[in-house]
Design an enzyme around this catalytic site. Sequence first.
Site, PDB file in Angstrom:
ATOM      1  N   VAL A   8       0.873  -1.173   0.000  1.00  0.00           N
ATOM      2  CA  VAL A   8       0.000   0.000   0.000  1.00  0.00           C
ATOM      3  C   VAL A   8       0.909   1.221   0.000  1.00  0.00           C
ATOM      4  CG1 VAL A   8      -2.024  -1.048   1.087  1.00  0.00           C
ATOM      5  CG2 VAL A   8      -0.238  -0.060   2.518  1.00  0.00           C
ATOM      6  N   SER A   9       0.366   2.344  -0.472  1.00  0.00           N
ATOM      7  CA  SER A   9       1.188   3.545  -0.639  1.00  0.00           C
ATOM      8  C   SER A   9       1.366   4.354   0.631  1.00  0.00           C
ATOM      9  CB  SER A   9       0.586   4.443  -1.717  1.00  0.00           C
ATOM     10  OG  SER A   9       0.528   3.755  -2.938  1.00  0.00           O
ATOM     11  N   THR A  10       0.383   4.306   1.531  1.00  0.00           N
ATOM     12  CA  THR A  10       0.465   5.133   2.737  1.00  0.00           C
ATOM     13  C   THR A  10       0.187   4.299   3.975  1.00  0.00           C
ATOM     14  OG1 THR A  10      -1.862   5.756   2.614  1.00  0.00           O
ATOM     15  CG2 THR A  10      -0.292   7.199   1.487  1.00  0.00           C
ATOM     16  N   GLN A  13      -3.508   3.238   4.854  1.00  0.00           N
ATOM     17  CA  GLN A  13      -4.193   2.239   4.044  1.00  0.00           C
ATOM     18  C   GLN A  13      -3.966   0.856   4.664  1.00  0.00           C
ATOM     19  OE1 GLN A  13      -2.265   3.183   0.289  1.00  0.00           O
ATOM     20  NE2 GLN A  13      -4.196   3.983  -0.502  1.00  0.00           N
TER      21      GLN A  13
END
Length: 179
Positions: A8-10, A13
Amino acid sequence: MIIGYARVSTDDQSLDSQTDALSAAGAEKVFADRISGSRRARPELDRMLEQLRDGDVVTVTKYDRLARSLKDLLEIVEAIRERGAGFRSLAEDIDTTTPAGRLVFHVFASIAQFERERISERTREGLASARKRGRIGGRPPALSVAQKSEVRRMRDEEQRAVAEIARLFKVSERTVRRA
């Protein structure tokens, strides 16, 4: 051995849906990163690649979890292949352990890269069109032209403290320094 990779990017999330899908697909071990896909340095991905053995299959829920660009995706899948392992993407039903799967992988990756480039192109066109109509994007200035002039006068001529000026105008000290 089926090895899962999730990303996941952040930090806010959740990896849960990816790890659940990977477990359901038979992944015995799952490596997970919380980092943007555009960054090549991903600790868990690197750790996974180091541990791959001949006959392993790296499985992801969607191939964009592995990489953001076609070049990066092809390099990672090639690194997987060099270690004698295969690559499988659940959403796109791609499995590079077969010749047909390798063909489908390359076609899908090319289409995804094309779509990302088209989105970027459309965004640039939209911004240029908005600028022609006088619209300027971004955050509005914290200080008007007159306020900037007053801030500079108070700071430079009156020698008032930056913190005091910032409180008076309800802006950050950095805004006062930049004025």
